[in-house]
Design a protein around this motif. Structure first.
Motif, mmCIF file in Angstrom:
data_model
loop_
_atom_site.group_PDB
_atom_site.id
_atom_site.type_symbol
_atom_site.label_atom_id
_atom_site.label_comp_id
_atom_site.label_asym_id
_atom_site.label_seq_id
_atom_site.Cartn_x
_atom_site.Cartn_y
_atom_site.Cartn_z
ATOM 1 N N GLU A 153 -51.369 -47.230 11.711
ATOM 2 C CA GLU A 153 -50.691 -48.505 11.952
ATOM 3 C C GLU A 153 -49.874 -48.455 13.239
ATOM 4 O OE1 GLU A 153 -48.311 -49.506 8.611
ATOM 5 O OE2 GLU A 153 -50.015 -49.759 7.243
ATOM 6 N N LEU A 154 -49.199 -47.320 13.473
ATOM 7 C CA LEU A 154 -48.410 -47.167 14.688
ATOM 8 C C LEU A 154 -49.300 -47.232 15.917
ATOM 9 C CD1 LEU A 154 -45.778 -46.467 16.211
ATOM 10 C CD2 LEU A 154 -46.328 -44.053 15.828
ATOM 11 N N GLU A 155 -50.403 -46.508 15.901
ATOM 12 C CA GLU A 155 -51.308 -46.490 17.045
ATOM 13 C C GLU A 155 -51.893 -47.871 17.306
ATOM 14 O OE1 GLU A 155 -53.894 -43.478 15.670
ATOM 15 O OE2 GLU A 155 -52.610 -41.810 16.308
ATOM 16 N N PRO A 172 -42.393 -51.400 12.608
ATOM 17 C CA PRO A 172 -42.230 -50.926 11.220
ATOM 18 C C PRO A 172 -42.752 -49.510 10.988
ATOM 19 C CG PRO A 172 -42.934 -53.219 11.242
ATOM 20 C CD PRO A 172 -43.040 -52.736 12.653
ATOM 21 N N PRO A 173 -43.991 -49.176 11.410
ATOM 22 C CA PRO A 173 -44.414 -47.783 11.207
ATOM 23 C C PRO A 173 -43.632 -46.790 12.063
ATOM 24 C CG PRO A 173 -46.081 -49.004 12.441
ATOM 25 C CD PRO A 173 -45.093 -50.008 11.938
ATOM 26 N N ALA A 174 -43.206 -47.207 13.254
ATOM 27 C CA ALA A 174 -42.407 -46.308 14.100
ATOM 28 C C ALA A 174 -41.091 -45.965 13.424
ATOM 29 C CB ALA A 174 -42.145 -46.954 15.458
ATOM 30 N N ARG A 175 -40.503 -46.928 12.748
ATOM 31 C CA ARG A 175 -39.244 -46.712 12.028
ATOM 32 C C ARG A 175 -39.459 -45.814 10.810
ATOM 33 N NH1 ARG A 175 -35.100 -45.150 10.703
ATOM 34 N NH2 ARG A 175 -33.381 -46.252 9.699
ATOM 35 N N LEU A 176 -40.535 -46.089 10.057
ATOM 36 C CA LEU A 176 -40.779 -45.332 8.829
ATOM 37 C C LEU A 176 -41.107 -43.874 9.122
ATOM 38 C CD1 LEU A 176 -40.975 -45.339 5.784
ATOM 39 C CD2 LEU A 176 -43.355 -46.099 5.984
ATOM 40 N N TYR A 178 -40.215 -42.181 11.694
ATOM 41 C CA TYR A 178 -38.967 -41.545 12.124
ATOM 42 C C TYR A 178 -38.129 -41.151 10.905
ATOM 43 C CZ TYR A 178 -34.533 -40.633 14.403
ATOM 44 O OH TYR A 178 -33.381 -40.019 14.827
ATOM 45 N N GLN A 179 -38.044 -42.037 9.923
ATOM 46 C CA GLN A 179 -37.279 -41.727 8.709
ATOM 47 C C GLN A 179 -37.850 -40.498 8.012
ATOM 48 O OE1 GLN A 179 -37.531 -45.398 6.500
ATOM 49 N NE2 GLN A 179 -35.512 -46.091 7.190
ATOM 50 N N TRP A 180 -39.145 -40.378 8.001
ATOM 51 C CA TRP A 180 -39.774 -39.243 7.338
ATOM 52 C C TRP A 180 -39.588 -37.939 8.114
ATOM 53 C CZ3 TRP A 180 -45.057 -42.059 6.196
ATOM 54 C CH2 TRP A 180 -44.912 -42.851 5.062
ATOM 55 N N MET A 181 -39.788 -37.992 9.429
ATOM 56 C CA MET A 181 -39.874 -36.763 10.219
ATOM 57 C C MET A 181 -38.541 -36.276 10.783
ATOM 58 S SD MET A 181 -43.382 -36.701 12.433
ATOM 59 C CE MET A 181 -42.908 -35.063 12.990
ATOM 60 N N PHE A 182 -37.666 -37.195 11.168
ATOM 61 C CA PHE A 182 -36.483 -36.792 11.916
ATOM 62 C C PHE A 182 -35.159 -37.116 11.223
ATOM 63 C CE2 PHE A 182 -39.871 -37.199 15.037
ATOM 64 C CZ PHE A 182 -39.771 -35.973 15.662
ATOM 65 N N GLU A 183 -35.116 -38.180 10.463
ATOM 66 C CA GLU A 183 -33.862 -38.538 9.811
ATOM 67 C C GLU A 183 -33.362 -37.440 8.873
ATOM 68 O OE1 GLU A 183 -32.879 -42.183 7.014
ATOM 69 O OE2 GLU A 183 -33.142 -42.831 9.099
ATOM 70 N N PRO A 184 -34.244 -36.760 8.121
ATOM 71 C CA PRO A 184 -33.748 -35.678 7.260
ATOM 72 C C PRO A 184 -33.108 -34.523 8.024
ATOM 73 C CG PRO A 184 -35.956 -36.363 6.602
ATOM 74 C CD PRO A 184 -35.683 -37.023 7.914
ATOM 75 N N LEU A 185 -33.466 -34.366 9.301
ATOM 76 C CA LEU A 185 -32.959 -33.243 10.095
ATOM 77 C C LEU A 185 -31.786 -33.620 10.991
ATOM 78 C CD1 LEU A 185 -36.412 -31.750 11.176
ATOM 79 C CD2 LEU A 185 -34.977 -31.030 9.255
ATOM 80 N N GLU A 186 -31.457 -34.891 11.060
ATOM 81 C CA GLU A 186 -30.422 -35.355 11.988
ATOM 82 C C GLU A 186 -29.082 -34.644 11.823
ATOM 83 O OE1 GLU A 186 -30.292 -39.594 11.663
ATOM 84 O OE2 GLU A 186 -31.625 -39.872 13.381
ATOM 85 N N LEU A 213 -41.394 -43.391 18.351
ATOM 86 C CA LEU A 213 -40.699 -43.465 17.060
ATOM 87 C C LEU A 213 -39.307 -44.035 17.262
ATOM 88 C CD1 LEU A 213 -41.806 -40.130 15.350
ATOM 89 C CD2 LEU A 213 -42.920 -42.374 15.357
ATOM 90 N N HIS A 214 -38.810 -44.731 16.235
ATOM 91 C CA HIS A 214 -37.601 -45.558 16.403
ATOM 92 C C HIS A 214 -36.664 -45.354 15.223
ATOM 93 C CE1 HIS A 214 -35.247 -49.178 17.368
ATOM 94 N NE2 HIS A 214 -35.861 -49.191 18.532
ATOM 95 N N ASP A 215 -35.366 -45.202 15.493
ATOM 96 C CA ASP A 215 -34.403 -44.962 14.413
ATOM 97 C C ASP A 215 -33.742 -46.238 13.904
ATOM 98 O OD1 ASP A 215 -32.559 -45.674 16.340
ATOM 99 O OD2 ASP A 215 -31.493 -43.766 16.360
#
Length: 465
Positions: A153-155, A172-176, A178-186, A213-215
């Protein structure tokens, strides 16, 4: 009636008890995450049906074994794809952290390494920082199937920007993701003011346009310098600054069986001699033998190739760089001996990758390693000539004052995003040098390139500094 009221009262008490427990757990997590955590395993879940995080201590030796096992597996995968052995530097988790500390002191940046591994049940994230934060997280809502769908979807959303520069389908996919990959590590990244990320990823993610990707407030490229690596132990991550660098700029604008690239001449002339010193080889002079001769005799630190490059499905023989005389397949690129003398940066400014294809991902993510260069800068998809000239010109201008390659690319991407560099009729504005484009590729209207389609596909592969 009394029994009914008692049941309702009991239900209310249970609900409040669960609520208070959740508040207590959340408070504990927030307090714990406010400081660097060492030797830990964290389960991160967005599911509302279970507690969000489960915190357990992890044995450091076990964590190091997990990293070593993953690195070995991916080393084997790349060697099987390229059908050759690659040299590696086996480092434990502690040794990786120590090396990051050395880079931090030498280069003046704050790097961290993230491994991201999609599985059938969850996305596994592992993090190592200079201050020896060793973190593992399992993102339950991001299994391989769901992650693949969101990446597609992002592509697709980014591709929509080619026809509609105002399209937000990617968001929307860029935000999601990001939540999966980077938000847990912030919390861990922020605890050490990390500014540079080395991303070592598994299938589905090796060709992900991370910069897009977007926060929810800004793109990740506005926060971090980013580089993708095949594996940490397969990457030359030593810091060796070279103040006086020379550029070999090469390319062609006309081809027998591929579309023309009319902006190539302007792109190469902007790089050499307007911004950098070096040598140009254009059109008929753009041959494989001339590249090898110039490299052997000139000792160029940067080789810029402005031509079609394709990362296709199947074996490395199916992927290639187009020279004026013939195609150079990906399996033959090692024959250029760009490691003798060593090339610091190989730039392919007009790549096109079969996004989502496992073989094409191996070829793209393993480009620097296969070519024998320290770093590569390549694009995941082709954009028009005007957009390429704009971003490449800004990158090379930035590289003169920002020697960290990933930082120079990041600043160039932000300049395009923020419209600090743009095209007004035939002139590129926002550069220190004058750059005029042929009217045939620009038209008469002014253009900006804010949409991620024009800048998010460019990425550093290998050593980011």
């Amino acid at each position: 009636m009394l029994k009914k009221n008692l049941r309702r009262l009991n239900q209310i008490i249970r609900n409040w008890s669960y609520f208070l427990i959740c508040i207590s757990v959340a408070s504990l997590v927030i307090l714990t995450n406010s400081h660097p955590l060492k030797s830990q395993e964290i389960f991160f879940s967005k599911s509302i049906s279970e507690p969000q995080e489960k915190l357990n201590l992890v044995d450091l030796e076990k964590f190091s074994d997990m990293i070593a096992g993953l690195e070995k597996k991916w080393e084997h995968d790349y060697e099987r794809y390229f059908r050759r052995n690659f040299s590696n530097r086996d480092r434990s988790a502690t040794k990786i952290a120590e090396h990051l500390t050395e880079i931090q002191q030498q280069a003046g940046i704050r790097p961290a390494v993230i491994w991201a591994v999609p599985t059938d049940d969850f996305l596994e994230l592992m993090l190592i920082t200079p201050d020896e934060q060793f973190v593992t997280k399992f993102v339950r809502g991001a299994n391989r199937e769901l992650l693949t769908e969101r990446v597609e979807e992002l592509e697709s959303g980014i591709e929509a920007g080619a026809a509609d520069p105002n399209s937000l389908k990617y968001l929307p996919p860029a935000r999601l993701i990001y939540q999966w990959m980077f938000e847990p590590l912030e919390p861990y990244l922020e605890a050490e003011n990390i500014d540079t990320l080395l991303l070592c990823t598994g299938p589905t993610l090796r060709s992900l346009p991370f910069a897009a990707l977007h926060d929810g407030e800004r793109f990740i490229v506005e926060k971090y310098n980013i580089a993708r690596i095949p594996a940490f132990n397969l990457t030359d991550t030593d810091y060796e600054p070279k103040p006086e660098q020379q550029v070999l700029a090469m390319g062609a604008s006309e081809f027998d069986d591929l579309p023309p690239l009319p902006g190539i001449t302007v792109e190469l002339e902007t790089i050499v001699p307007k911004l950098w010193s070096g040598q140009k080889l254009i059109n008929q002079a753009f041959t494989i033998q001339n590249l090898m001769n110039a490299h052997k005799s000139g000792g160029f630190d940067i080789i810029h190739i402005a031509s079609h490059a394709k990362f296709n499905s199947g074996s490395p023989e199916n992927s290639f760089i187009q020279f004026s005389d013939r195609k150079l397949s990906l399996d033959q690129i090692a024959n250029l001996e760009l490691n003798l003398p060593p090339v610091d940066l190989l730039v392919l400014s007009s790549c096109d990758t079969a996004l989502g294809d496992r073989d094409a991902e191996f070829g793209f993510a393993g480009l620097a390693m296969q070519a024998g260069v320290k770093s590569a800068l390549a694009s995941l998809w082709s954009i028009d000539d005007t957009g390429t000239v704009v971003l490449m010109s800004k990158f090379y201008q930035q590289l003169r004052s920002t020697p960290i390659k990933a930082a120079a690319l990041r600043q160039a991407q932000i300049s395009v995003l923020k419209q600090k560099v743009f095209v007004e009729k035939t002139e590129v504005k926002g550069l220190e040098v004058e750059v005029n484009l042929p009217p045939t590729i620009t038209g008469e209207e002014s253009r900006n390139f804010q949409h991620p389609f024009y800048w998010a596909g460019f990425t550093i592969i290998g050593n980011p500094w």
